[in-house]
Design an enzyme around this catalytic site. Structure first.
Site, PDB file in Angstrom:
ATOM      1  N   TYR A  53       0.831  -1.208   0.000  1.00  0.00           N
ATOM      2  CA  TYR A  53       0.000   0.000   0.000  1.00  0.00           C
ATOM      3  C   TYR A  53       0.867   1.259   0.000  1.00  0.00           C
ATOM      4  O   TYR A  53       1.800   1.392   0.788  1.00  0.00           O
ATOM      5  CB  TYR A  53      -0.912   0.011   1.229  1.00  0.00           C
ATOM      6  CG  TYR A  53      -1.672   1.309   1.408  1.00  0.00           C
ATOM      7  CD1 TYR A  53      -2.662   1.677   0.508  1.00  0.00           C
ATOM      8  CD2 TYR A  53      -1.378   2.168   2.462  1.00  0.00           C
ATOM      9  CE1 TYR A  53      -3.352   2.865   0.650  1.00  0.00           C
ATOM     10  CE2 TYR A  53      -2.065   3.361   2.622  1.00  0.00           C
ATOM     11  CZ  TYR A  53      -3.051   3.711   1.714  1.00  0.00           C
ATOM     12  OH  TYR A  53      -3.723   4.890   1.861  1.00  0.00           O
ATOM     13  N   ASN A 408     -14.162   4.047   2.793  1.00  0.00           N
ATOM     14  CA  ASN A 408     -12.952   3.350   3.220  1.00  0.00           C
ATOM     15  C   ASN A 408     -12.727   3.639   4.699  1.00  0.00           C
ATOM     16  O   ASN A 408     -12.465   2.734   5.493  1.00  0.00           O
ATOM     17  CB  ASN A 408     -11.760   3.836   2.385  1.00  0.00           C
ATOM     18  CG  ASN A 408     -10.426   3.339   2.903  1.00  0.00           C
ATOM     19  OD1 ASN A 408     -10.241   2.158   3.115  1.00  0.00           O
ATOM     20  ND2 ASN A 408      -9.497   4.271   3.121  1.00  0.00           N
TER      21      ASN A 408
END
Length: 495
Positions: A53, A408
């Site tokens: 990420y 999210n």
């Protein structure tokens, strides 16, 4: 003054010292573990089937899309979209404390950052450089992204910064302090912003200030009781042991030491108002609550707050939520409640002191010549306003979640709001302590007896030396601040 070591957990005193130039040590063990973590990241990035990420992906809700291939571009991609903060700049001590918390986290070697990032942050602390960071923009989840992005940009020579209190372009501030702009790749940039370091720093600084005020209120309560000639039986150890709360017993023990040698006047009622008689119970409950906050702050100051984390020994890259500031959010909400009640106690004690019906016959408003002079009248009006502000601000923030970032971030703690609010409230509590102290000093001037406990007499003498009597009337704003400074210094702490 001792150096700040990155090999041991931080404490709130370290954060306070970081407000000015201080040596932050990056020793061989720190550099070794940081370089090892970085090497692990490099090995992982060679494997096409191991996405990381922020290094190979987009950010937040756009994690499903590829990031930029060029590392410098990925850094810009990380930081540019976070330039959305608003509002006044953070206080310099908060901004620098946040970066101290951040560099400690990165120095643990689990973030995959370049060693020169840790070196560059450490070098900043030897100067007066302060990044200009807007107050509003963080929700305290995924880290304090927006404020830490501004701090990071300033260290790159972009945006603005302060040197010796002067605001200027960050590039000029770096040159003036002899610092080099930080060169970052995407992982470096993300690691700098992806932690709740601002939330932790503001909570820790607020805690230290509230602790000092809590000790000051204990001391001032003792001086009030002695000046009025109260019977100190409300502090009897057998009474407090029967109450069963450790904080109350400990507070009462300290107050008994301060009041040692006090002699009751014999003119007071059998039972004092609650603002005196119940003070060990109230202050003890605050002590118990502050001990909870102590534990949260200690944990946060020894916490690696980032995502993902890299574990070379296990060849693991773990994606998770160590940037979620819920513990500090709850702790800051507790701090806010403690501050509001301590402030209320100080205001009620001042109200008792200026009221001739309850202060043993001292003049109204402690005026040296009532009518011709007004004594504490303006200060008491101000304390009422301070308490109203504290009550308004004490509404909990840590449970007012709002979803954001395309869900999210579907739950967020708002720890940054809670922590900065607690920091502000602690400043008002100091002023309430200073206001009560000015009143106690004035009470001695207009007829209150000389304290009979040596420790109380010593405190009154210190106040009298710092604060002239109000005779005739004068503006008292500076006197309130001076008294607050005197009280919250280490020399006046209850032992």
């Amino acid at each position: 003054m001792r150096d700040i070591e990155l090999t041991a957990p931080l404490c709130p005193a370290d954060l306070r010292r970081a407000a000015g130039p201080v040596s932050v040590v990056v020793d061989a063990s720190v550099r070794g573990r940081v370089e090892r973590g970085r090497g692990h990241l490099r090995e992982v990035l060679k494997e096409e089937d191991r996405p990381v990420y922020g290094a190979t992906t987009g950010f937040g809700a756009l994690v499903g899309f590829a990031g930029r291939e060029d590392e410098a571009d990925q850094c810009d991609n990380t930081l540019a979209h976070l330039g959305a903060g608003q509002g006044p700049d953070l206080p310099p001590d908060v901004a620098r404390a946040a970066l101290l918390v951040r560099v400690w986290s990165l120095a643990q070697g689990l973030s995959g950052v370049s060693a020169h990032v840790v070196d560059g942050l450490a070098a900043m602390f030897g100067t007066t450089f302060v990044p200009a960071v807007p107050r509003y923009g963080s929700v305290g989840a995924s880290g304090d992204l927006i404020p830490l992005a501004y701090a990071t940009q300033a260290l790159r020579g972009r945006g603005h910064a302060y040197v010796e209190g002067r605001r200027m372009p960050a590039a000029d501030a770096l040159r003036e302090t002899g610092l080099s702009p930080l060169a970052l790749d995407g992982r470096d940039a993300l690691a700098l912003v992806n932690g709740t370091s601002l939330t932790t720093a503001a909570t820790a600084l607020a805690l230290e200030s509230v602790r000092a005020a809590h000790r000051a209120v204990q001391t001032l309560t003792c001086l009030l009781a002695d000046l009025l000639g109260c019977d100190p039986q409300f502090l009897d150890p057998r009474l407090l042991d029967a109450y069963g709360h450790r904080g109350a017993a400990d507070v009462a023990d300290g107050m008994r030491r301060t009041l040692a040698g006090a002699r009751p006047s014999g003119t007071r009622a059998l039972q004092e108002p609650y603002s005196i008689r119940c003070s060990p119970q109230l202050l003890g409950a605050a002590e118990d609550a502050l001990r909870y906050v102590d534990g949260v702050v200690a944990a946060d100051l020894s916490s690696v707050s980032d995502n993902p984390l890299f574990f070379p020994d296990d060849d693991l890259v773990v994606h998770g939520g160590n940037f979620f500031g819920q513990p500090a959010a709850f702790a800051s909400d507790v701090l806010a409640m403690v501050v509001a009640q301590l402030g209320n106690l100080a205001e009620r004690q001042l109200d008792l002191l200026v009221d001739p019906g309850r202060n043993g016959g001292l003049p109204p408003m402690l005026a040296a010549g009532p009518g011709r002079q007004h004594g504490m009248q303006g200060v008491q009006l101000a304390t009422t306003a301070f308490v109203a502000e504290l009550r308004r601000a004490a509404v909990p923030a840590g449970m007012q979640s709002l979803p954001t970032n395309l869900h999210n971030q579907d739950v967020v703690p708002f720890g940054t709001q809670a922590a900065l609010r607690a920091y502000d409230m602690a400043g008002l509590l100091r002023l309430l302590c200073g206001s009560l102290a000015v009143g106690l000093r004035q009470a001695a001037h207009v007829g209150a007896r000389r304290p009979t406990a040596p420790a109380c007499a010593e405190l009154l003498d210190a106040l009298a030396e710092a604060i002239p009597p109000i005779d005739p009337d004068r503006p008292l704003d500076a006197d309130v601040r001076a008294a607050a400074d005197l009280l919250t210094g280490a020399a006046m702490s209850v032992k």
